[in-house]
Design a protein around this motif. Structure first.
Motif, PDB file in Angstrom:
ATOM      1  N   VAL A 123       0.750  -1.153  -0.060  1.00 11.63           N
ATOM      2  CA  VAL A 123      -0.152   0.076   0.072  1.00 11.63           C
ATOM      3  C   VAL A 123       1.023   1.210   0.046  1.00 11.63           C
ATOM      4  N   LEU A 124       0.246   2.547  -0.383  1.00 10.52           N
ATOM      5  CA  LEU A 124       1.123   3.640  -0.411  1.00 10.52           C
ATOM      6  C   LEU A 124       1.293   4.158   0.947  1.00 10.52           C
ATOM      7  N   LEU A 125       0.685   3.969   1.750  1.00  9.91           N
ATOM      8  CA  LEU A 125       0.719   4.283   3.252  1.00  9.91           C
ATOM      9  C   LEU A 125      -0.081   3.178   3.944  1.00  9.91           C
ATOM     10  N   ARG A 126       0.342   3.115   5.454  1.00  7.78           N
ATOM     11  CA  ARG A 126      -0.146   2.074   6.433  1.00  7.78           C
ATOM     12  C   ARG A 126      -0.506   2.937   7.701  1.00  7.78           C
ATOM     13  N   VAL A 127      -1.920   2.703   8.032  1.00  6.37           N
ATOM     14  CA  VAL A 127      -2.207   3.186   9.368  1.00  6.37           C
ATOM     15  C   VAL A 127      -1.430   2.383  10.314  1.00  6.37           C
ATOM     16  N   ASN A 128      -0.728   2.898  11.049  1.00  2.00           N
ATOM     17  CA  ASN A 128      -0.254   1.901  12.171  1.00  2.00           C
ATOM     18  C   ASN A 128      -1.263   1.656  13.165  1.00  2.00           C
ATOM     19  N   ARG A 129      -1.581   0.305  13.419  1.00  2.00           N
ATOM     20  CA  ARG A 129      -2.479  -0.277  14.522  1.00  2.00           C
ATOM     21  C   ARG A 129      -2.657   0.344  15.722  1.00  2.00           C
ATOM     22  N   ARG A 130      -1.082   0.675  15.918  1.00  2.00           N
ATOM     23  CA  ARG A 130      -1.157   0.932  17.560  1.00  2.00           C
ATOM     24  C   ARG A 130      -1.488   2.612  17.569  1.00  2.00           C
ATOM     25  N   THR A 131      -0.726   3.330  17.007  1.00  2.00           N
ATOM     26  CA  THR A 131      -0.639   4.797  17.132  1.00  2.00           C
ATOM     27  C   THR A 131      -1.910   5.126  16.351  1.00  2.00           C
ATOM     28  N   GLN A 132      -2.328   4.488  15.208  1.00  2.00           N
ATOM     29  CA  GLN A 132      -3.640   4.979  14.309  1.00  2.00           C
ATOM     30  C   GLN A 132      -3.071   6.310  13.664  1.00  2.00           C
ATOM     31  N   GLN A 133      -1.951   6.222  13.280  1.00  2.00           N
ATOM     32  CA  GLN A 133      -1.404   7.458  12.714  1.00  2.00           C
ATOM     33  C   GLN A 133      -1.008   6.710  11.279  1.00  2.00           C
ATOM     34  N   ALA A 134      -1.132   7.542  10.001  1.00  2.00           N
ATOM     35  CA  ALA A 134      -0.506   7.089   8.680  1.00  2.00           C
ATOM     36  C   ALA A 134       0.785   7.190   8.509  1.00  2.00           C
ATOM     37  N   GLU A 135       1.308   6.023   8.026  1.00  2.00           N
ATOM     38  CA  GLU A 135       3.068   5.898   7.983  1.00  2.00           C
ATOM     39  C   GLU A 135       3.163   5.862   6.539  1.00  2.00           C
ATOM     40  N   PRO A 136       4.529   6.291   6.051  1.00  2.00           N
ATOM     41  CA  PRO A 136       4.854   5.982   4.837  1.00  2.00           C
ATOM     42  C   PRO A 136       5.187   4.536   4.317  1.00  2.00           C
ATOM     43  N   GLU A 137       4.619   4.218   3.217  1.00  2.00           N
ATOM     44  CA  GLU A 137       4.965   2.748   2.796  1.00  2.00           C
ATOM     45  C   GLU A 137       5.589   2.665   1.314  1.00  2.00           C
ATOM     46  N   LEU A 138       4.709   2.627   0.387  1.00  2.00           N
ATOM     47  CA  LEU A 138       5.371   2.477  -1.137  1.00  2.00           C
ATOM     48  C   LEU A 138       5.544   4.065  -1.439  1.00  2.00           C
ATOM     49  N   ALA A 139       4.788   4.954  -0.709  1.00  2.00           N
ATOM     50  CA  ALA A 139       4.979   6.255  -1.017  1.00  2.00           C
ATOM     51  C   ALA A 139       5.811   7.096  -0.033  1.00  2.00           C
ATOM     52  N   ASN A 140       6.999   7.813  -0.112  1.00  2.00           N
ATOM     53  CA  ASN A 140       7.992   8.512   0.657  1.00  2.00           C
ATOM     54  C   ASN A 140       7.045   9.640   1.462  1.00  2.00           C
ATOM     55  N   SER A 141       6.029  10.187   0.658  1.00  2.00           N
ATOM     56  CA  SER A 141       5.467  11.278   1.254  1.00  2.00           C
ATOM     57  C   SER A 141       4.068  11.567   0.372  1.00  2.00           C
ATOM     58  N   TRP A 142       3.505  12.182   0.729  1.00  2.00           N
ATOM     59  CA  TRP A 142       2.081  12.669  -0.029  1.00  2.00           C
ATOM     60  C   TRP A 142       1.813  14.052   0.522  1.00  2.00           C
ATOM     61  N   THR A 143       0.834  14.882  -0.444  1.00  2.00           N
ATOM     62  CA  THR A 143       0.339  16.095  -0.269  1.00  2.00           C
ATOM     63  C   THR A 143      -0.965  16.297  -0.543  1.00  2.00           C
ATOM     64  N   ILE A 144      -1.983  16.657   0.272  1.00  2.00           N
ATOM     65  CA  ILE A 144      -3.550  16.710  -0.112  1.00  2.00           C
ATOM     66  C   ILE A 144      -3.567  17.967  -0.361  1.00  2.00           C
ATOM     67  N   ALA A 145      -4.361  18.504  -1.533  1.00  2.00           N
ATOM     68  CA  ALA A 145      -4.699  19.795  -1.953  1.00  2.00           C
ATOM     69  C   ALA A 145      -5.538  20.392  -0.760  1.00  2.00           C
ATOM     70  N   ARG A 146      -5.522  21.706  -0.893  1.00  2.00           N
ATOM     71  CA  ARG A 146      -6.277  22.482   0.215  1.00  2.00           C
ATOM     72  C   ARG A 146      -7.634  22.401  -0.019  1.00  2.00           C
ATOM     73  N   VAL A 159      11.748  -0.289  -6.145  1.00  2.00           N
ATOM     74  CA  VAL A 159      10.746  -1.415  -5.575  1.00  2.00           C
ATOM     75  C   VAL A 159      10.330  -2.111  -6.681  1.00  2.00           C
ATOM     76  N   TYR A 160      10.204  -3.458  -6.417  1.00  2.00           N
ATOM     77  CA  TYR A 160       9.838  -4.657  -7.309  1.00  2.00           C
ATOM     78  C   TYR A 160       8.808  -5.402  -6.806  1.00  2.00           C
ATOM     79  N   TYR A 161       7.925  -6.129  -7.635  1.00  2.00           N
ATOM     80  CA  TYR A 161       6.962  -6.812  -7.242  1.00  2.00           C
ATOM     81  C   TYR A 161       7.592  -8.164  -7.055  1.00  2.00           C
ATOM     82  N   SER A 162       6.995  -9.186  -6.559  1.00  2.00           N
ATOM     83  CA  SER A 162       7.513 -10.356  -6.190  1.00  2.00           C
ATOM     84  C   SER A 162       7.878 -11.109  -7.517  1.00  2.00           C
TER      85      SER A 162
END
Length: 606
Positions: A123-146, A159-162
């Motif tokens: 996934v591009l990002l993963r919600v940490n199941r303990r902190t419930q915060q989004a963390e980078p995965e396949l995406a290093n960073s992201w920006t949401i438009a205003r 990054v490569y598929y299996s």
């Protein structure tokens, strides 16, 4: 998100990363118990280091005890490091309770498929199941438009598929377009629907993509936690994974075997490639008694959720393996089939479409008894669609319906029902009886169904309890619609109401009582559609809260789902599993699958 997930499969390759220590753990001090790590020479190395330290200290007494202490400390460090290193390898084993319905991660709608998607999907990002915060995965960073209408992802390089195919922004674009295709009826895609119009993707470069929506999508970043990126190039797309594992083998009614993804991009703090495990074997076992027995025997390593009886039994014998993480997010509920094309008598469909009938059934069920008897106090009566554990989104004005069989009869009388002796009849003289289907082998649900049968019998309703294997049950409620009432649970994999779009939108596939409506068939369903889209389109948290509070109120007023109990998150993890840390959010026990490992003596036995 509400309900189950999918998975991603792939091909097999070799394993192994650099020979570096993983993680030092105090429990590994107990002796030379070594597993199937990348180096079988490790035990010998550790032993020779200790022996050498002792010899040097004896031959050099003139230097005093300092050298001996230093050498001993060095030996201990080597021993701990190599012991930690030996955690790698081995096969983690646990059960699915039904065959996966799909291996397409974008079409997931059942729990077994959700498990596989979590373990295999990148996934591009993963919600940490303990902190419930989004963390980078396949995406290093992201920006949401205003304006909340678009999101731009900057992707990881190399990054490569299996199966060896490269990952790029084209794969993200392909995935999003397929996810939002109305013909797919994707429950995951439903969470992104906030307005009419097409979702657009713009590939700015191989490592940058912008995704634009026709209307603002509140909390859109966390929704991507459920979107496994599918390869646009691989010949067998369901066999190409970006997650820690890929599907290596599947034998229906027996098992799904996941193998370590040799191309997985993530490494631990020491630079060692993850995951630590070689494989995960997901046996298919619907019978909870067998699951419990095999856990005790050490044939499986964890139970992701336990019923309260098993929990208490295990707690009395092995308290170190059980975990009560507190009130969970999931709900147990029943509902009536209101689908117009369902093969049920018209007069029964008229009952099920009556709000007063549903409210009467709800009032006649003793939820406090269900919590106490079925769950041994490890549950509480449900107030509505949201658990109190979801502190921000729960509507605190709502309370669990009181047990009121007298009030239930009054509601039924308003609809023309009447008691004749001990049997309830409708205005046309039909005796009121119906069946409730639930999944065989799930003891709590079977017991709840029996208790509901007894409660409704007190107001003259004759209930037949029918248990089915889970695959047959899913076919009834999602394909043939050949059932009258159902008793099941809903899985919440996210806190945000956007993740429940696939339940509440009248057009949604998981709008279980009457799915895939072309337009809302009732005024209250039209209001829920509007409210869910309004909250999804707003970036104002207070406005979203008002909208979703009203959705919860309508759900309680109309009772399309009759919410029964919210269970505590109960699980069991064998002492053989290192680094386990169960949480409330699903998947409770294996949310950190990449860093789970088997202690050395166990890895050698699996």
């Amino acid at each position: 998100m509400k309900k189950c997930l999918g998975h991603r499969s792939i091909v097999m390759l070799s394993e192994c990363g650099p020979l570096l220590p993983a993680r030092v753990e105090a429990p590994l001090l107990g002796g030379l118990l070594w597993g199937r790590g990348p180096s079988t020479r490790a035990p010998k190395l550790a032993l020779s280091a200790v022996e050498g330290a002792g010899a040097l200290a004896q031959d050099d007494r003139l230097r005093g005890r300092t050298f001996y202490k230093t050498a001993t400390a060095l030996a201990l460090f080597l021993f701990l490091s190599l012991s930690a290193f030996a955690q790698s390898g081995g096969e983690l084993k646990f059960y699915l309770h039904s065959d996966p319905k799909t291996f397409d991660p974008l079409a997931v709608a059942d729990d077994a498929s959700e498990t596989i998607r979590y373990l295999t999907g990148g996934v591009l990002l993963r919600v940490n199941r303990r902190t419930q915060q989004a963390e980078p995965e396949l995406a290093n960073s992201w920006t949401i438009a205003r304006d909340g209408r678009s999101i731009t992802f900057n992707l990881r390089e190399q990054v490569y598929y299996s199966d060896g195919s490269p990952f790029s922004a084209e794969d993200v674009a392909y995935t999003v377009q397929r996810l939002m295709d109305p013909a797919l009826h994707s429950p995951t895609g439903d969470a992104f629907r906030s307005g009419s119009g097409a979702v657009r993707t713009h590939v700015d470069s191989p490592l940058r993509i912008t995704i634009s929506f026709p209307a603002p999508v509140a909390g859109m970043d966390k929704l991507f936690d459920q979107v496994a990126i599918v390869s646009s190039r691989s010949a067998n797309k369901e066999r190409a994974a970006l997650g820690p594992f890929y599907v290596a083998d599947y034998k229906p009614d027996s098992y799904v075997l996941l193998k370590r993804n040799p191309n997985y991009w993530r490494r631990d703090a020491a630079g060692r490639q993850l995951p630590y495990l070689d494989s995960v074997r997901l046996g298919i076992q619907p019978n909870r008694d067998i699951e419990m027995m095999n856990f005790r025997r050490g044939e499986i390593d964890l139970i992701n959720w336990l019923d309260s009886e098993y929990f208490d039994r295990l707690a009395s014998q092995s308290p170190e393996v059980v975990h009560d993480s507190g009130p969970g997010l999931d709900s147990e509920q029943m509902w009536f089939n209101q689908a117009p094309n369902a093969p049920i008598p018209a007069y029964k469909r008229a009952w099920f479409r009556s709000t007063n009938f549903r409210r009467a059934v709800s009032a006649a069920i003793n939820r406090a008894d269900l919590s106490r008897v079925v769950y041994g106090g490890h549950a509480q009566p449900a107030a509505g669609p949201v658990s109190p554990a979801n502190k921000f989104w729960f509507n605190a004005k709502l309370h669990a319906p009181a047990y009121d069989p007298t009030g239930a009869l009054r509601l039924l009388q308003q609809e023309g029902f009447r008691l004749e002796g001990s049997s309830l009849h409708d205005r046309e003289g039909h005796a009121v009886e119906f069946s409730i289907i639930t999944n065989a082998g799930n003891k709590p649900r079977e017991r709840m169904a029996t208790m509901i049968q007894q409660d409704l019998g007190k107001i003259g309703i004759n209930v037949h309890v029918v248990t089915l294997d889970f695959a047959s049950l899913l076919d009834r409620i999602t394909e043939s619609y050949n059932y009258e009432g159902a008793l099941l649970g809903m899985v919440n994999t996210d806190l945000d109401p956007n993740a429940q779009m696939n339940i509440w939108l009248s057009s949604a596939e998981n709008h279980q009582w009457n799915p895939k409506q072309k337009s809302p068939e009732t005024v209250w369903e039209a209001e829920i559609d509007r409210l869910m889209k309004d909250q999804a389109a707003s970036l104002d948290a207070a406005k979203r809260k008002l909208c979703f509070d009203r959705v919860q109120e309508i759900a309680v007023e109309q009772q399309p789902f009759i919410y029964l109990v919210n269970k505590n998150a109960l699980s069991a993890v064998s002492a053989t599993v290192a680094n386990a840390s169960p949480v409330v959010l699903r998947p409770q026990t294996y949310w950190n699958i990449e860093t789970l490992s088997l202690r050395p003596q166990i890895a050698s036995k699996h």
